[in-house]
Design an enzyme around this catalytic site. Structure first.
Site, PDB file in Angstrom:
ATOM      1  N   GLU A  49      26.590 -11.768  15.367  1.00  0.00           N
ATOM      2  CA  GLU A  49      26.244 -10.856  14.208  1.00  0.00           C
ATOM      3  C   GLU A  49      24.860 -10.363  14.978  1.00  0.00           C
ATOM      4  O   GLU A  49      24.613  -9.066  13.913  1.00  0.00           O
ATOM      5  CB  GLU A  49      25.522 -12.210  13.146  1.00  0.00           C
ATOM      6  CG  GLU A  49      25.438 -11.035  11.741  1.00  0.00           C
ATOM      7  CD  GLU A  49      25.475 -10.400  10.605  1.00  0.00           C
ATOM      8  OE1 GLU A  49      25.408  -9.329  10.053  1.00  0.00           O
ATOM      9  OE2 GLU A  49      27.647 -10.960  10.933  1.00  0.00           O
ATOM     10  N   TYR A  81      27.236  -3.043  27.078  1.00  0.00           N
ATOM     11  CA  TYR A  81      27.980  -3.691  26.537  1.00  0.00           C
ATOM     12  C   TYR A  81      29.171  -3.200  27.283  1.00  0.00           C
ATOM     13  O   TYR A  81      30.680  -4.035  28.107  1.00  0.00           O
ATOM     14  CB  TYR A  81      28.984  -3.900  24.678  1.00  0.00           C
ATOM     15  CG  TYR A  81      27.113  -4.124  24.167  1.00  0.00           C
ATOM     16  CD1 TYR A  81      26.672  -5.421  24.808  1.00  0.00           C
ATOM     17  CD2 TYR A  81      26.753  -3.809  23.258  1.00  0.00           C
ATOM     18  CE1 TYR A  81      25.418  -5.825  23.593  1.00  0.00           C
ATOM     19  CE2 TYR A  81      26.223  -3.987  22.298  1.00  0.00           C
ATOM     20  CZ  TYR A  81      25.284  -5.485  22.400  1.00  0.00           C
ATOM     21  OH  TYR A  81      24.744  -5.677  21.604  1.00  0.00           O
TER      22      TYR A  81
END
Length: 158
Positions: free
Chosen positions: A82, A130
């Site tokens: 989250e 990422y």
């Protein structure tokens, strides 16, 4: 550097959630209270989990808050991240990567086949980070959300 969050960490997690919301230009949307976080993380039926990134002297500098999801195609759980946040002055020190490594370790250990999260399209530094880890954007999907009035209206229909 990484440890499982404890109830005493709720105030710092709450503060960092608000810092993240401010960074994402959405502080007005961050309505969660410390009490709600405590119940979600440490209540009778926890709905989420958290890990804390610390400096060598124990100063909390980041967190990951996550919960389990499920893939009907794979037939197993996964982790949905989250929030991942490292305070700006501590970025570049490996804390974010260590948090993701811990979640990946949990996935591998438990037989989960996915670690997923969202990132804002404008957050180029996060996207580059990422992708440097091998994460792939899933740009063929569009996220939908019901909230506030539309959620209440749909939920009130019989």
């Amino acid at each position: 550097m990484i440890r499982t969050a404890a109830p005493a960490d709720v105030p710092v997690i709450h503060a960092m959630i608000r810092e993240l919301a401010e960074y994402e230009k959405a502080l007005h949307e961050a309505r969660a209270t410390e009490e709600q976080l405590h119940e979600a993380l440490f209540g009778e039926r926890p709905a989420a989990y958290a890990h804390i990134a610390e400096t060598d002297d124990g100063e909390p500098v980041g967190f990951a808050l996550w919960f389990l999801n499920f893939s009907t195609w794979r037939g197993v759980h996964g982790i949905y991240l989250e929030d991942l946040y490292v305070r700006p002055e501590r970025r570049g020190g490996g804390h974010g990567k260590a948090l993701l490594r811990e979640l990946a370790r949990i996935c591998v250990e438990r037989g989960y086949e996915r670690l997923e999260w969202w990132v804002l399209n404008w957050n180029a530094p996060a996207i580059a980070f990422y992708e440097s880890l091998g994460a792939q954007p899933q740009d063929e999907w569009t996220v939908f959300r019901l909230t506030d009035g539309p959620l209440a209206e749909l939920g009130g229909q019989r």
